[in-house]
Design an enzyme around this catalytic site. Structure first.
Site, PDB file in Angstrom:
ATOM      1  N   THR A   1      44.860  35.206  46.775  1.00  0.00           N
ATOM      2  CA  THR A   1      43.900  34.381  46.062  1.00  0.00           C
ATOM      3  C   THR A   1      44.560  33.228  45.327  1.00  0.00           C
ATOM      4  O   THR A   1      45.596  33.424  44.706  1.00  0.00           O
ATOM      5  CB  THR A   1      43.160  35.255  45.028  1.00  0.00           C
ATOM      6  OG1 THR A   1      42.699  36.421  45.702  1.00  0.00           O
ATOM      7  CG2 THR A   1      42.010  34.523  44.409  1.00  0.00           C
TER       8      THR A   1
ATOM      9  N   ARG B   1      33.553  42.729  54.926  1.00  0.00           N
ATOM     10  CA  ARG B   1      34.193  43.096  53.661  1.00  0.00           C
ATOM     11  C   ARG B   1      34.237  41.891  52.706  1.00  0.00           C
ATOM     12  O   ARG B   1      34.576  40.790  53.091  1.00  0.00           O
ATOM     13  CB  ARG B   1      35.612  43.611  53.939  1.00  0.00           C
ATOM     14  CG  ARG B   1      36.384  44.047  52.684  1.00  0.00           C
ATOM     15  CD  ARG B   1      37.244  42.954  52.113  1.00  0.00           C
ATOM     16  NE  ARG B   1      38.153  43.439  51.077  1.00  0.00           N
ATOM     17  CZ  ARG B   1      38.875  42.634  50.302  1.00  0.00           C
ATOM     18  NH1 ARG B   1      38.810  41.331  50.442  1.00  0.00           N
ATOM     19  NH2 ARG B   1      39.676  43.134  49.377  1.00  0.00           N
ATOM     20  N   VAL B   2      33.887  42.157  51.460  1.00  0.00           N
ATOM     21  CA  VAL B   2      33.986  41.151  50.414  1.00  0.00           C
ATOM     22  C   VAL B   2      34.839  41.742  49.292  1.00  0.00           C
ATOM     23  O   VAL B   2      34.657  42.907  48.922  1.00  0.00           O
ATOM     24  CB  VAL B   2      32.579  40.761  49.887  1.00  0.00           C
ATOM     25  CG1 VAL B   2      32.677  39.943  48.613  1.00  0.00           C
ATOM     26  CG2 VAL B   2      31.818  39.978  50.962  1.00  0.00           C
ATOM     27  N   GLY B   3      35.754  40.950  48.769  1.00  0.00           N
ATOM     28  CA  GLY B   3      36.638  41.444  47.713  1.00  0.00           C
ATOM     29  C   GLY B   3      36.172  41.025  46.331  1.00  0.00           C
ATOM     30  O   GLY B   3      34.985  40.796  46.083  1.00  0.00           O
ATOM     31  N   ASP B   4      37.126  40.926  45.430  1.00  0.00           N
ATOM     32  CA  ASP B   4      36.811  40.606  44.033  1.00  0.00           C
ATOM     33  C   ASP B   4      36.565  39.117  43.789  1.00  0.00           C
ATOM     34  O   ASP B   4      35.907  38.744  42.823  1.00  0.00           O
ATOM     35  CB  ASP B   4      37.962  41.056  43.131  1.00  0.00           C
ATOM     36  CG  ASP B   4      39.272  40.342  43.482  1.00  0.00           C
ATOM     37  OD1 ASP B   4      39.604  40.263  44.687  1.00  0.00           O
ATOM     38  OD2 ASP B   4      39.962  39.868  42.563  1.00  0.00           O
TER      39      ASP B   4
ATOM     40  N   THR C   1      44.355  38.253  41.120  1.00  0.00           N
ATOM     41  CA  THR C   1      44.798  38.121  42.495  1.00  0.00           C
ATOM     42  C   THR C   1      45.266  39.498  42.951  1.00  0.00           C
ATOM     43  O   THR C   1      45.549  40.364  42.148  1.00  0.00           O
ATOM     44  CB  THR C   1      45.931  37.084  42.620  1.00  0.00           C
ATOM     45  OG1 THR C   1      46.245  36.899  44.012  1.00  0.00           O
ATOM     46  CG2 THR C   1      47.178  37.513  41.890  1.00  0.00           C
ATOM     47  N   GLY C   2      45.325  39.686  44.259  1.00  0.00           N
ATOM     48  CA  GLY C   2      45.764  40.985  44.771  1.00  0.00           C
ATOM     49  C   GLY C   2      44.634  41.741  45.436  1.00  0.00           C
ATOM     50  O   GLY C   2      43.634  41.139  45.856  1.00  0.00           O
TER      51      GLY C   2
ATOM     52  N   GLY D   1      41.471  43.302  46.109  1.00  0.00           N
ATOM     53  CA  GLY D   1      40.188  43.152  45.437  1.00  0.00           C
ATOM     54  C   GLY D   1      39.529  44.466  45.059  1.00  0.00           C
ATOM     55  O   GLY D   1      38.885  44.557  44.010  1.00  0.00           O
TER      56      GLY D   1
HETATM   57  N1  GLY Z   1      41.726  39.276  45.902  1.00  0.00           N
HETATM   58  C1  GLY Z   1      41.103  38.883  47.064  1.00  0.00           C
HETATM   59  C2  GLY Z   1      40.567  39.953  47.897  1.00  0.00           C
HETATM   60  O1  GLY Z   1      40.922  41.109  47.752  1.00  0.00           O
HETATM   61  O2  GLY Z   1      39.745  39.656  48.731  1.00  0.00           O
END
Ligand code: GLY
Length: 329
Positions: A190, A218-221, A241-242, A244
Site C-alpha cells: 500500500t 477479495r478486498v483488503g483494508d 500497510t501490510g 489487510g
Molecule cells: N494492505 C492492502 C491489502 O491488504 O490489500
C-alpha cells in the site's frame, strides 16, 4: 519479543516519536524535527515505503505553497498509482489469482469527509475516483462495476492495468504449486499518505492493488475507512500497510487515532495496535503490518511487526527516508 526490543520500547515510550534509522536519520534528528513541527504547526507529509518519497515530493509542492492537505495526499499518491514499476499499486499492480488487476483506495479529511472505491478494474487512479465519490455522491463507498460505471461517467479513462512485467510474474506464480508470498515484497502493497497543511487541516489517502494473487473479489483494508486510514482533525491521522486482513481485524487506523485521543504519542499508539495484532494471531511469521501516525501538532510515529518498513517524511527541512522500529528484528 527480544530484550532488545523491550529496551527499545521503553526508550520509545519516553520519546515523542519512535525512529531508529541506521541508514537514514538518527533518532535525535527526527525528534528535533518533531519538536519543530509541534512548535509551529508547519506542514508535513508522510508516506509508506520507498515509493512514498515520490508521493511526498509532489505532495510537498502543494503543501509548501499553501495548498490543502487533501490535494497533497491525493496528487501525491496518484504519482505512485501511475507508475508501472510499482507492482503493488495502480497501473502495473500484481493481479489476483485469475489474472485481474483490481484496485482499492480511500481518502479522508479531518472533518470526517471521506470517499472510497473497492474492487475497481481498469482505472489507474482509484484515489481520484474515491475523492469524486466523497465530493459528488451522497455515499462513501462504491465497489466493482458500480465504481467503474461512476468513474467512467466522471470522465476517467479505462485502460489495461496488467503490464507485461506483472503478467510475467503472475505466470511464474501459476507454475509454482508451493508458492508462498514474500514478506515485504508482495505484502508491501500500500501507498498510504498523511498530511497536515498550513491551515491545520489533516487528510490521508490509501491506495493499493491489494495482496498479490488474492482470491477474485477479495478486498483488503485499504479502501476501508477505520482500517486502512482514519483522520480526525481533533486528534490526528493514521494509516496502514501490510496484510489487510490483520488490519481490518483490529480496526487498525481508527484504533491508532483513538489511542492518540487517549493521550498516547503517535509512536506509542502505533505500538499499541501492533501489540493487539500480535495478540490476535497465533503466529506473526510472514505477517507484516506497519502503521504511520501523525497528530494534529505535526508529530509523527511509525511501527511495524517486522523490520524494513520504510517511510518518507517531508517538511520545510526537506525530504528524508526513515525506518520504522519493529516488534521483531
Ligand atoms: N494492505 C492492502 C491489502 O491488504 O490489500
Amino acid at each position: 519479543m527480544t530484550s532488545k526490543n523491550w529496551i527499545r520500547r521503553d526508550f520509545l515510550k519516553l520519546s515523542t516519536s519512535l525512529v531508529t534509522a541506521p541508514a537514514f536519520l538518527s533518532a535525535c534528528e527526527t525528534n528535533a524535527q518533531n519538536s519543530a513541527q509541534s512548535a509551529g504547526r508547519k506542514p508535513i507529509i508522510i508516506s509508506t515505503w520507498n515509493h512514498g518519497l515520490d508521493a511526498n515530493k509532489v505532495g510537498w509542492e502543494i503543501l509548501s505553497t499553501s495548498g490543502s492537505a487533501l490535494d497533497a495526499v491525493e496528487k501525491g499518491v496518484m504519482v505512485v498509482e501511475s507508475d508501472p514499476k510499482v507492482q503493488t499499486v495502480g497501473l502495473g499492480g500484481f493481479p489476483d489469482r485469475e489474472g485481474n488487476v483490481t484496485l482499492d483506495a480511500c481518502i479522508m479529511k479531518g472533518d470526517g469527509g471521506c470517499g472510497s472505491v473497492a474492487f475497481l478494474k481498469g482505472i489507474k487512479n482509484p484515489i481520484a475516483v474515491a475523492r469524486k465519490v466523497m465530493e459528488e455522491t451522497p455515499h462513501i463507498m462504491l465497489v466493482g462495476d458500480g465504481a467503474k460505471k461512476f468513474a467512467l461517467a466522471q470522465g476517467f479513462k479505462e485502460e489495461n492495468l496488467l503490464t507485461e512485467a506483472s503478467k510475467k510474474r503472475y505466470e511464474e506464480w501459476l507454475q509454482k504449486a508451493d508458492y508462498k508470498p514474500q514478506i515485504n515484497i508482495e505484502n508491501h502493497d500500500t501507498i498510504s499518505t498523511l498530511a497536515l497543511d498550513a491551515a491545520g487541516n489533516l487528510a490521508g489517502a490509501c491506495t493499493t492493488s491489494g495482496a498479490a494473487w488474492k482470491m477474485y473479489g477479495r478486498v483488503g483494508d485499504s479502501p476501508l475507512i477505520a482500517a486502512g486510514l482514519f483522520v480526525d482533525d481533533e486528534v490526528g491521522a493514521a494509516c496502514a500497510t501490510g496484510l489487510g486482513e490483520a488490519v481490518i481485524r483490529t480496526a487498525g487506523s481508527a484504533m491508532v487515532v483513538e489511542m492518540m485521543r487517549q493521550g498516547k504519542s503517535p509512536s506509542e499508539a502505533c505500538i499499541e495496535v501492533v501489540e493487539r495484532i500480535r495478540r490476535k494471531h497465533k503466529t506473526l511469521k510472514d505477517l507484516q503490518v506497519g502503521f504511520l501516525a501523525l497528530n494534529k501538532d505535526g508529530n509523527f510515529g511509525a511501527y511495524s511487526i517486522h523490520k524494513d518498513f520504510t517511510y518518507a517524511v517531508s517538511t520545510d527541512d526537506g525530504h528524508v527516508m526513515d525506518m520504522a522500529p519493529s516488534l521483531f528484528e
